[in-house]
Every structure is written in C-alpha cells, then in structure tokens.
Design a protein around this motif. Structure first.
Motif, mmCIF file in Angstrom:
data_model
loop_
_atom_site.group_PDB
_atom_site.id
_atom_site.type_symbol
_atom_site.label_atom_id
_atom_site.label_comp_id
_atom_site.label_asym_id
_atom_site.label_seq_id
_atom_site.Cartn_x
_atom_site.Cartn_y
_atom_site.Cartn_z
ATOM 1 N N THR A 154 -45.494 19.014 12.024
ATOM 2 C CA THR A 154 -45.524 20.318 11.345
ATOM 3 C C THR A 154 -44.749 20.262 10.024
ATOM 4 O O THR A 154 -44.767 21.229 9.268
ATOM 5 N N ARG A 155 -44.082 19.150 9.766
ATOM 6 C CA ARG A 155 -43.259 19.082 8.539
ATOM 7 C C ARG A 155 -43.498 17.841 7.698
ATOM 8 O O ARG A 155 -43.179 17.827 6.498
ATOM 9 N N HIS A 156 -44.009 16.775 8.301
ATOM 10 C CA HIS A 156 -43.998 15.485 7.602
ATOM 11 C C HIS A 156 -45.378 14.883 7.363
ATOM 12 O O HIS A 156 -45.499 13.665 7.235
ATOM 13 N N GLU A 199 -50.037 28.778 12.912
ATOM 14 C CA GLU A 199 -49.570 27.375 12.849
ATOM 15 C C GLU A 199 -50.763 26.413 12.753
ATOM 16 O O GLU A 199 -50.701 25.415 12.040
ATOM 17 N N ARG A 200 -51.849 26.743 13.456
ATOM 18 C CA ARG A 200 -53.041 25.868 13.388
ATOM 19 C C ARG A 200 -53.611 25.866 11.978
ATOM 20 O O ARG A 200 -53.957 24.819 11.433
ATOM 21 N N ALA A 201 -53.698 27.062 11.392
ATOM 22 C CA ALA A 201 -54.257 27.157 10.035
ATOM 23 C C ALA A 201 -53.369 26.398 9.052
ATOM 24 O O ALA A 201 -53.862 25.655 8.185
ATOM 25 N N GLN A 202 -52.062 26.542 9.195
ATOM 26 C CA GLN A 202 -51.124 25.844 8.308
ATOM 27 C C GLN A 202 -51.220 24.335 8.482
ATOM 28 O O GLN A 202 -51.245 23.569 7.520
ATOM 29 N N PHE A 203 -51.296 23.910 9.757
ATOM 30 C CA PHE A 203 -51.406 22.475 10.051
ATOM 31 C C PHE A 203 -52.664 21.905 9.396
ATOM 32 O O PHE A 203 -52.616 20.842 8.756
ATOM 33 N N LEU A 204 -53.791 22.594 9.526
ATOM 34 C CA LEU A 204 -55.045 22.073 8.962
ATOM 35 C C LEU A 204 -54.969 22.033 7.430
ATOM 36 O O LEU A 204 -55.451 21.091 6.798
ATOM 37 N N ARG A 205 -54.342 23.041 6.836
ATOM 38 C CA ARG A 205 -54.183 23.042 5.373
ATOM 39 C C ARG A 205 -53.301 21.870 4.939
ATOM 40 O O ARG A 205 -53.617 21.145 3.998
ATOM 41 N N GLU A 264 -64.958 24.635 14.791
ATOM 42 C CA GLU A 264 -65.623 24.017 13.627
ATOM 43 C C GLU A 264 -65.505 24.913 12.394
ATOM 44 O O GLU A 264 -65.370 24.423 11.277
ATOM 45 N N GLU A 265 -65.519 26.231 12.598
ATOM 46 C CA GLU A 265 -65.356 27.146 11.471
ATOM 47 C C GLU A 265 -63.950 26.998 10.874
ATOM 48 O O GLU A 265 -63.787 26.982 9.651
ATOM 49 N N ASP A 266 -62.952 26.863 11.744
ATOM 50 C CA ASP A 266 -61.571 26.675 11.258
ATOM 51 C C ASP A 266 -61.450 25.368 10.472
ATOM 52 O O ASP A 266 -60.733 25.294 9.470
ATOM 53 N N LEU A 267 -62.152 24.319 10.930
ATOM 54 C CA LEU A 267 -62.116 23.043 10.213
ATOM 55 C C LEU A 267 -62.737 23.217 8.818
ATOM 56 O O LEU A 267 -62.175 22.772 7.813
#
Ligand code: SAH
Ligand code: AVI
Length: 326
Positions: free
Chosen positions: A146-148, A175-181, A297-300
């Motif tokens: 989540t940080r590196h 958190e999922r959206a942030q992680f994918l970004r 898949e939409e989130d991806l």
C-alpha cells in the motif's frame, strides 16, 4: 551462484512506527479496529499457511488448480518475449510456480521478485527458488504494497505483477481504487497484472472458510493480540476474545472481528495506553471482499488496465484475471 538481491523498503523501525500508530488509532476509535497486515509476524504467517490446508478454506486449492491448469495459457497471453514476474503479498510464492515453470521452460523467465511485508517469507522463498530457477534473476522486496509500489524493479522486458490469494479483497473499496491507481502508475503500458480474487458464491461456503472446524482462522485472527503483546508489551488475554466472522450480503464482504468475552482493562505498556473493553465489544480486524467478474473488470478498466484473460475452476470458486496496462 550469485546471492539474490534483497531490497528493504520497510525496516524494523518503519514497522515499529506503523505498528504504534495503527494500534493507537485503532484502539482509541469507536468501534475499535486493527489492520490486517499486523497479523503476519512469523507465527501469523505460519498460521495462515495452516489455514490454507483446512478443508473449508477452498480459496487456496481453487486458485492453485486454476494456475496449474492454465499456466501455459497465461504464459502465452503475455506475448512471446522474456518476462519479469513480481508477486505482491507472495507469502511462500507457491501458487505462482506453474506460471514461473511455464515461462522458464520456454526460456522466457527473466526474473522473479517476491514482495511481502514479512521479511522471513521473502528470504525463505529466495533461498528455495535460487536452486529451482538458476537461469533467472532473483530478487526480493520487503515492503508494504500500500506504500511501496513505486519501488517495483524496473526491468526492460514485460513485467507481470501477480497479486494472488484474494489479498486484494482485504482492502476496502477506496483502498482498492487507490491500490490500482498506484499500481498503474508504477508500471508501463504493456506490463501485465495477474489478479486472483475470491468470487461471490453461496454464503454458507464462504462463511465456513472463515469458521473452520479446527479453529485455525480463530487463532490467526487472535494472533494480532499476540503481536501486540510481544511488540508493544501489552497484556491482552487472547483466549478471552472470541473470533467472529459475519457475512454482509449487501457489501459481499466477510467482516472479521474479535469479541471480548467479558469486561477487560488492557494495558498497552509500550504506548502508555489503557484500553477498556465492555463484555461483547467487538474489535474489527479485517474484511474479505468477494467479487463479481464484471464489476472487477470495470474497476480494472477505470484504473487503466485492459482485461485480457479470465480463468476460474469448474465451480467458479476463485477468479484469476489478467489485464494489460494501457
Ligand atoms: N499469496 C499467498 C499469501 C496470501 S496471505 C497465497 O496466495 O497464499 C497474504 C500475504 O500478504 C502474506 O504473506 C502477508 O505477509 C502479505 N501482506 C499482507 N499485508 C501486506 C502489505 N500491506 N504489504 C505487503 N505484504 C502484505
Ligand atoms: C490473505 N487473505 C486473502 C485471507 C482472506 O481470506 O481474506 C486472510 C484471512 N483472514 C482470515 N482468514 C483468511
């Protein structure tokens, strides 16, 4: 044989600082909460390994079967050239092995990098795999995904970032959206993302996986209290907390908690903090979200990844998604 490279993004000082902050914030909040990554000290990693062998914990068997049966297709879907594989939250890095084997057999495995917050797991994997893949570059990253993510190794060939085990489901929606970004920012167009996610199914099957008869999940959940006792000189009595897993159908989420069996006053000496628990009070210790293919898949796509492959087992237990950074 050269020694595998180990990159440490997170040393004991960082771990200690985040443990202190997370614990102080979590135990002074209403409701109280503790983050899931705190569960994974040496004992927690071993308990998770034991959990994956319980008959009710279908996730590991299902995902392992998909990756074993489809490894050739996954390797082919990555194009024809060399590939560097990075596995986030790798743990023992067992499930990715058929994909590594398929790439190595085709002379296409350039490098493998396990990335995990648990330093011991990363070291063990490197020692074991150095003998298995003598022609590949092996390196490990001890870090927090989540940080590196900006520290992903920069190979010039195609990078395959794998995130297996359903660990993606341990994030909340933001958190999922942030992680994918963050991940999309860390990779180049053409790099691939291989994501294993637990799928929505009969709630009884899901809940059984979080209430195994042998009580391993319960012990894994309570391990966070052992971690606080060891690391922060706290005096939790873990056996006075009951493991609770609740299915939230609307959010398609298993909510994990520890419920105080009686009123307790806990001294977290390392933080100079006294924490009172009412009988029946619950501490939130983690979530495990279950997914539907179209939504994931939409989130991806939203994050800048084009879905390019999807595999599941005969029962549709776990989904393995392949997506390409665009
Ligand atoms: N991929 C393995 C292990 C899953 S268990 C499998 O599929 O069986 C989750 C793994 O993620 C553990 O190894 C844990 O140490 C690691 N982990 C949890 N939170 C993490 C974080 N924030 N950053 C990096 N690794 C983390
Ligand atoms: C690592 N992660 C995918 C596990 C899960 O199923 O959400 C963690 C876990 N917690 C309790 N049981 C399993």
């Amino acid at each position: 044989m050269p020694q595998p490279e180990l990159r440490i993004c997170l040393d004991d000082g960082d771990l200690d600082a985040s443990l202190r902050l997370d614990t102080r914030v979590g135990l002074t909040s209403h409701p109280k909460h503790l983050p899931m990554r705190l569960h994974y000290d040496g004992r927690g990693s071993a308990l998770f390994g034991e959990l994956t062998r319980q008959p009710e914990y279908y996730q590991t068997r299902s995902e392992r079967a998909v990756l074993r049966d489809r490894a050739g297709q996954i390797a082919a879907a990555l194009g024809a050239g060399p590939v560097s594989v990075i596995e986030l939250g790798a743990g023992r890095a067992e499930k990715i092995r058929p994909v590594l084997d398929a790439l190595a057999a085709a002379g296409r495995l350039d490098a493998f990098w396990p990335f995990d917050v648990a330093a011991g797991e990363v070291r063990d994997v490197l020692l074991e795999l150095a003998e298995v893949y003598p022609d590949a570059y092996l390196g490990g990253i001890v870090g927090d995904f989540t940080r590196h993510l900006a520290h992903l190794p920069d190979h010039h060939d195609t990078r395959l970032v794998a995130f297996l085990g359903g660990t993606f489901g341990n994030f909340t929606a933001p958190e999922r959206a942030q992680f994918l970004r963050d991940l999309r920012e860390a990779v180049r167009p053409g790099d691939r993302f291989l994501l294993g996610a637990d799928l929505v199914k009969d709630p009884a099957v899901i809940l059984a996986a979080y209430n195994d008869a042998a009580g391993v999940t319960a012990e894994f959940n309570r391990n966070v209290l052992h971690v606080l006792n060891h690391r922060l000189d706290a005096d939790f009595a873990p056996h006075h907390f009951e493991h609770v897993a609740v299915w939230d159908a609307g959010a398609a989420t298993v909510d994990m908690r520890l419920r105080a069996l009686k009123p307790m006053a806990v001294d977290v000496a390392g933080l100079g903090l006294d924490v009172a628990f009412d009988a029946g009070e619950e501490v939130r210790t983690g979530i495990s979200v279950k997914f539907r293919r179209a939504e994931l898949e939409e989130d991806l796509r939203t994050a800048g990844f084009a879905p390019s492959g999807y595999w599941t087992d005969g029962r549709g237990s776990m989904g393995v998604f392949l997506a390409e950074a665009v």
